[in-house]
Design a protein around this motif. Structure first.
Motif, mmCIF file in Angstrom:
data_model
loop_
_atom_site.group_PDB
_atom_site.id
_atom_site.type_symbol
_atom_site.label_atom_id
_atom_site.label_comp_id
_atom_site.label_asym_id
_atom_site.label_seq_id
_atom_site.Cartn_x
_atom_site.Cartn_y
_atom_site.Cartn_z
ATOM 1 N N ARG A 131 6.123 2.274 0.271
ATOM 2 C CA ARG A 131 5.158 1.195 0.085
ATOM 3 C C ARG A 131 5.191 0.288 1.307
ATOM 4 N N ASP B 258 6.591 7.890 -1.832
ATOM 5 C CA ASP B 258 6.714 6.642 -2.590
ATOM 6 C C ASP B 258 6.869 5.448 -1.666
ATOM 7 N N SER C 47 0.841 -1.191 0.000
ATOM 8 C CA SER C 47 0.000 0.000 0.000
ATOM 9 C C SER C 47 0.874 1.238 0.000
ATOM 10 N N LEU C 48 0.670 2.117 -0.978
ATOM 11 C CA LEU C 48 1.461 3.336 -1.084
ATOM 12 C C LEU C 48 0.974 4.380 -0.089
ATOM 13 N N SER C 49 1.910 5.075 0.555
ATOM 14 C CA SER C 49 1.562 6.129 1.494
ATOM 15 C C SER C 49 1.231 7.417 0.749
ATOM 16 N N TYR C 50 0.409 8.241 1.392
ATOM 17 C CA TYR C 50 0.024 9.508 0.787
ATOM 18 C C TYR C 50 1.221 10.454 0.752
ATOM 19 N N GLN D 273 -5.580 0.817 1.624
ATOM 20 C CA GLN D 273 -5.910 0.891 0.210
ATOM 21 C C GLN D 273 -4.622 0.875 -0.613
ATOM 22 N N ARG D 274 -4.768 0.643 -1.928
ATOM 23 C CA ARG D 274 -3.567 0.623 -2.779
ATOM 24 C C ARG D 274 -2.817 1.948 -2.653
ATOM 25 N N ASN D 275 -3.561 3.060 -2.596
ATOM 26 C CA ASN D 275 -3.007 4.356 -2.270
ATOM 27 C C ASN D 275 -3.684 4.814 -0.989
ATOM 28 N N SER D 276 -3.023 4.613 0.134
ATOM 29 C CA SER D 276 -3.630 4.915 1.423
ATOM 30 C C SER D 276 -4.061 6.376 1.483
ATOM 31 N N SER D 277 -5.291 6.618 1.905
ATOM 32 C CA SER D 277 -5.804 7.986 1.955
ATOM 33 C C SER D 277 -5.661 8.612 3.330
#
Length: 486
Positions: free
Chosen positions: A70, A68, A62-65, A114-118
């Motif tokens: 992960r 880069d 999961s990528l952090s907001y 999420q895949r791109n953490s919100s």
């Protein structure tokens, strides 16, 4: 801002720990103080949860907001607190009422998976959740029943049926925080007329989604304005409370029609001009046939979506069938149910017609676990939601004691139409198992809910993530949530 919010939450949690009890009335909660014909009621909703996900995105991470970084797994906490004040002024045979609620929420730790953490940047938010005024008929039209007519407007919650179409008007996560707990649900700029008669009741409604793209970094749901109507034939399971509450209907048959007259096509390309029709039935529909059918229930709904606007033509459908049986004569009253649900998809963007179901404002739903959140891992961490999906669900629920419910849900999800244009050739999406326990503690209003989950990506989901060995791991989930309602 952060310190003020946390201090306020701590003070209010200390207040609710005091031994104050709500009125002993089926329809009321909170602490009520009367001044002549005016009743003022203080309410409080609060929650705190701990969450952990291992092998996020089936090993892809999961990528952090805003970075880069992960994370292969994430652990975080969420909390919210929502004090409210309701007023009810008895004006002769009728009454004027209103409500106001503030809601503060925060996420701490590593944020959602999420895949791109919100929420990896630990957001928090404080704002108005409810602000509405209304009028109830009381005994003005006594032949129709008490409070048969209810008119209200403002920002407030609203739902139809079990939430297949309309139940949650506010998107969570990002700067609103509390992505999993999702404490916000109200619609904005509502105008609602309820005809609470029996055995037939009806609603006329105007709703707008609660949207703020600037606050949500251009990641909010599509701004949407709609109007529609709903009519239901039903029987109450407790006195005449089915006139007011979905949960108090022994059985029902209903029809809803709505039109989206304005929507942000930049976010949802085909929503503006969309017409939606839905026919539903649910509950112990055959109970009148005799004792043998007392423990059998059936829930089903069919929805059609049509849009004939130039450039936005849509032809989509969704439906489900869910029989269930309760073994009332056995210890722990086991209940077994199976559901097949279909939400149409679209894998051809060049034919000038969209066939993908728009899930509108669905959400958890009134029937509890597994209603329209179709798996804790799928719903929270897999794009697509209730669209382009064929879903099998088996649910076993037990009631060891009045205060404790436990159960397990098993899901097999398939794409309705694999996204072949982007290399997805398999329809095998996800297999998921959730095990849960919900305990209403001896402290009035305090509940504890725990969930364990595991999910394995199918070939189609792996192809959507990128066909490498890095996304062939099972995702595991654990969470515990403390909720308080006064």
């Amino acid at each position: 801002m952060r310190n003020r919010l946390l201090c306020t939450a701590a003070a209010l949690f200390a207040f609710v720990a005091l031994p104050v009890h709500a009125e002993d009335d089926h329809d009321k909660r909170g602490l009520t103080h009367s001044i002549g014909d005016l009743d003022l009621t203080l309410t409080l909703d609060a929650g705190f949860g701990l969450f952990s996900v291992a092998n996020a995105q089936h090993g892809l991470g999961s990528l952090s907001y805003r970075s880069d970084e992960r994370a292969g797994g994430r652990a975080w906490s969420e909390g919210f607190i929502a004090p409210g004040l309701a007023a009810d002024w008895h004006a002769g045979d009728s009454s004027v009422y209103g409500g106001f609620k503030l809601l503060g929420s925060a996420t701490r730790g590593q944020g959602d998976a999420q895949r791109n953490s919100s929420t990896s940047d630990q957001p928090e938010a404080l704002g108005v959740e409810d602000a509405y005024l209304g009028w109830k008929s009381g005994l003005t039209f006594a032949s129709l029943g008490e409070d048969a007519i209810d008119i209200s407007a403002g920002r407030q919650p609203f739902s139809v049926g079990d939430g297949f179409l309309l139940v949650d008007g506010t998107a969570e996560g990002q700067r609103r925080a509390a992505y999993v707990m999702g404490p916000r649900a109200s619609f904005d700029r509502t105008a609602i007329l309820k005809l609470n008669t029996e055995p037939v009741r009806a609603d006329l409604f105007h709703l707008e989604g609660n949207v703020d793209q600037r606050f949500m970094r251009a990641g909010d749901a599509a701004a949407t304005s709609l109007y529609g109507g709903n009519i239901e034939w039903f029987a109450s399971s407790h006195k005449d409370h089915g006139r007011f509450e979905y949960e108090e209907r022994q059985w029902y048959v209903g029809f809803t029609a709505l039109t989206v007259y304005e929507a942000d096509t930049g976010v949802s390309a085909n929503r503006d001009g969309l017409d939606v029709y839905a026919l539903r039935a649910g509950g112990a529909l055959l109970s009148s046939l005799g004792e043998a059918f007392r423990d059998f229930a059936l829930y089903s709904e069919l929805g059609l979506q049509r849009n004939d606007e130039t450039g936005r033509k849509s032809r989509a459908q969704a439906w489900y069938v869910e029989p269930q049986y309760s073994f009332s004569g056995l210890p722990w009253t086991p209940r077994v149910s199976y559901r097949y649900a279909h939400f149409s998809g679209d894998n051809n963007s060049n034919d000038g017609r969209n066939t993908a179901w728009d899930s509108l404002y669905t959400g958890g739903g009134a029937r509890g676990f597994g209603t329209w959140d179709l798996g804790e891992i799928y719903t929270r961490y897999t794009p697509g939601g209730n669209s382009n999906l064929n879903s099998h669900m088996t649910h076993v629920a037990l009631q060891p004691m009045e205060e404790l419910a436990v159960g397990a849900l098993f899901y097999r999800h398939f794409y309705d139409k694999p996204d072949t244009a982007n290399g997805v050739t398999s329809d095998d999406l996800l297999t998921e198992l959730n095990v849960y326990a919900q305990w209403d503690t001896p402290v009035p209003g305090l509940s504890v809910t725990s969930i364990l989950g595991a999910a394995k990506a199918g070939d189609g989901r792996r192809q959507a993530l990128g066909s490498t060995d890095a996304n062939d791991r099972k995702t595991y989930l654990g969470q515990i949530v403390f909720g308080y309602s006064f």
